[in-house]
Design a protein around this motif. Structure first.
Motif, PDB file in Angstrom:
ATOM      1  N   ASP A  22       8.370  -8.809  20.157  1.00 32.17           N
ATOM      2  CA  ASP A  22       7.782  -9.942  20.857  1.00 32.17           C
ATOM      3  C   ASP A  22       7.422 -10.991  19.812  1.00 32.17           C
ATOM      4  O   ASP A  22       6.410 -10.885  19.118  1.00 32.17           O
ATOM      5  CB  ASP A  22       6.539  -9.497  21.628  1.00 32.17           C
ATOM      6  N   ARG A  23       8.256 -12.005  19.704  1.00 35.67           N
ATOM      7  CA  ARG A  23       8.116 -13.004  18.641  1.00 35.67           C
ATOM      8  C   ARG A  23       6.790 -13.764  18.754  1.00 35.67           C
ATOM      9  O   ARG A  23       6.180 -14.118  17.743  1.00 35.67           O
ATOM     10  CB  ARG A  23       9.306 -13.972  18.711  1.00 35.67           C
ATOM     11  N   PHE A  24       6.337 -14.004  19.955  1.00 33.26           N
ATOM     12  CA  PHE A  24       5.081 -14.721  20.174  1.00 33.26           C
ATOM     13  C   PHE A  24       3.913 -13.943  19.573  1.00 33.26           C
ATOM     14  O   PHE A  24       3.076 -14.498  18.855  1.00 33.26           O
ATOM     15  CB  PHE A  24       4.882 -14.941  21.676  1.00 33.26           C
ATOM     16  N   ILE A  75      -3.931 -11.121  23.752  1.00 37.57           N
ATOM     17  CA  ILE A  75      -5.110 -11.150  22.884  1.00 37.57           C
ATOM     18  C   ILE A  75      -5.431  -9.758  22.368  1.00 37.57           C
ATOM     19  O   ILE A  75      -5.680  -9.562  21.167  1.00 37.57           O
ATOM     20  CB  ILE A  75      -6.326 -11.730  23.632  1.00 37.57           C
ATOM     21  N   VAL A  76      -5.412  -8.770  23.262  1.00 34.64           N
ATOM     22  CA  VAL A  76      -5.704  -7.392  22.859  1.00 34.64           C
ATOM     23  C   VAL A  76      -4.706  -6.920  21.812  1.00 34.64           C
ATOM     24  O   VAL A  76      -5.086  -6.294  20.802  1.00 34.64           O
ATOM     25  CB  VAL A  76      -5.687  -6.459  24.084  1.00 34.64           C
ATOM     26  N   HIS A  77      -3.430  -7.220  22.020  1.00 37.52           N
ATOM     27  CA  HIS A  77      -2.392  -6.791  21.089  1.00 37.52           C
ATOM     28  C   HIS A  77      -2.584  -7.434  19.716  1.00 37.52           C
ATOM     29  O   HIS A  77      -2.549  -6.758  18.684  1.00 37.52           O
ATOM     30  CB  HIS A  77      -1.013  -7.139  21.661  1.00 37.52           C
ATOM     31  N   VAL A  78      -2.809  -8.738  19.693  1.00 35.84           N
ATOM     32  CA  VAL A  78      -2.966  -9.445  18.430  1.00 35.84           C
ATOM     33  C   VAL A  78      -4.223  -8.963  17.698  1.00 35.84           C
ATOM     34  O   VAL A  78      -4.194  -8.730  16.481  1.00 35.84           O
ATOM     35  CB  VAL A  78      -3.021 -10.970  18.656  1.00 35.84           C
ATOM     36  N   LEU A 110       5.771  -2.210  17.248  1.00 35.76           N
ATOM     37  CA  LEU A 110       6.782  -2.845  16.406  1.00 35.76           C
ATOM     38  C   LEU A 110       6.260  -4.155  15.842  1.00 35.76           C
ATOM     39  O   LEU A 110       6.471  -4.465  14.660  1.00 35.76           O
ATOM     40  CB  LEU A 110       8.059  -3.086  17.215  1.00 35.76           C
ATOM     41  N   GLU A 111       5.579  -4.931  16.657  1.00 34.45           N
ATOM     42  CA  GLU A 111       5.049  -6.213  16.202  1.00 34.45           C
ATOM     43  C   GLU A 111       4.044  -6.017  15.070  1.00 34.45           C
ATOM     44  O   GLU A 111       4.059  -6.766  14.080  1.00 34.45           O
ATOM     45  CB  GLU A 111       4.404  -6.955  17.377  1.00 34.45           C
ATOM     46  N   GLY A 112       3.199  -5.005  15.190  1.00 32.01           N
ATOM     47  CA  GLY A 112       2.258  -4.704  14.121  1.00 32.01           C
ATOM     48  C   GLY A 112       2.952  -4.292  12.845  1.00 32.01           C
ATOM     49  O   GLY A 112       2.560  -4.701  11.740  1.00 32.01           O
ATOM     50  N   CYS A 113       3.998  -3.478  12.979  1.00 28.97           N
ATOM     51  CA  CYS A 113       4.770  -3.055  11.801  1.00 28.97           C
ATOM     52  C   CYS A 113       5.384  -4.250  11.094  1.00 28.97           C
ATOM     53  O   CYS A 113       5.377  -4.335   9.853  1.00 28.97           O
ATOM     54  CB  CYS A 113       5.870  -2.084  12.234  1.00 28.97           C
ATOM     55  N   ILE A 114       5.898  -5.199  11.865  1.00 27.26           N
ATOM     56  CA  ILE A 114       6.535  -6.380  11.284  1.00 27.26           C
ATOM     57  C   ILE A 114       5.515  -7.215  10.508  1.00 27.26           C
ATOM     58  O   ILE A 114       5.764  -7.624   9.363  1.00 27.26           O
ATOM     59  CB  ILE A 114       7.204  -7.224  12.382  1.00 27.26           C
TER      60      ILE A 114
END
Length: 227
Positions: A57-59, A101-104, A125-129
């Motif tokens: 999720d690029r955003f 918001i929770v994810h970020v 995956l976004e956190g890993c990136i």
């Protein structure tokens, strides 16, 4: 903010640009190596990695990369809750969806290196990136420069042969370390190559890791007057 502006701010590109402007204003001119340009490089590193990870999720990646160091615990007496609180406040101001918001906030909370003897799992995956992108900026030529900038900021010795590196067993132990700057290579920087998640980051890290090893060889040689 009126209703028209709130609606406009729900567009991802506008949210990203507003966030970049906010972070740049907040962190420009900082002298410890955690300034706007660190954020900028992590942002670009994260985008490069995300381009290779088609399911990301690029955003979320962009928001987390831009916001990952606001309220850094290193500058708030070790308080790890400041950053996520600031991130939440900013994203709520932009009317970002709660799920995002929770994810970020979770990424920002989990991102930091917590010591050689501790784990730093990233569940998404976004956190890993974003974690990979941040760690890439901690190694290589820029990583070396940032390490000494931070050491000077904290009034640490450059090197003391009588103080050995420590493989910290807890985040508290790691946060409270006052060891010389050279020790940080062994306590964190040289460990990062093998703690990256994505193949893209690992391929970039390989040459940067070698560069740090060569720097240390030269440093010790000069310390003894051999070169």
């Amino acid at each position: 903010m009126d209703k028209t502006n709130k609606t406009a701010m729900q567009q991802p590109n506008e949210i990203i640009q507003a966030t970049a402007t906010y972070v740049k204003e907040l962190m420009s001119g900082e002298g410890s190596g955690h300034d706007w340009w660190h954020i900028y490089r992590v942002w670009k590193n994260a985008l490069h990695i995300a381009d290779k990870e088609v399911k990301a999720d690029r955003f979320v990646v962009e928001l987390a990369a831009l916001l990952h160091d606001i309220g850094d615990h290193k500058f708030h007496n070790g308080d790890e809750s400041v950053g996520p609180r600031m991130v939440r406040a900013w994203l709520q101001k932009l009317n970002v969806e709660e799920q995002t918001i929770v994810h970020v906030c979770k990424i920002v909370s989990d991102l930091s290196f917590k010591g050689a003897g501790t784990s730093s799992a990233m569940p998404t995956l976004e956190g890993c990136i974003v974690q990979d992108a941040d760690r890439l900026d901690a190694i290589g030529a820029i990583g070396i420069a940032r390490t000494f900038a931070y050491g000077g900021h904290k009034n640490r010795e450059l090197y003391n042969p009588q103080i050995s590196p420590v493989q910290h067993a807890s985040f508290e132990e790691y946060k409270n370390s006052t060891a010389p700057t050279i020790n940080h290579f062994y306590e964190k920087l040289l460990l990062l190559k093998d703690r990256l998640h994505t193949e893209t980051a690992r391929s970039i890290a390989a040459a940067r890791h070698v560069y740090m090893e060569e720097f240390l060889d030269q440093f010790y040689a000069e310390w003894e007057g051999h070169r």
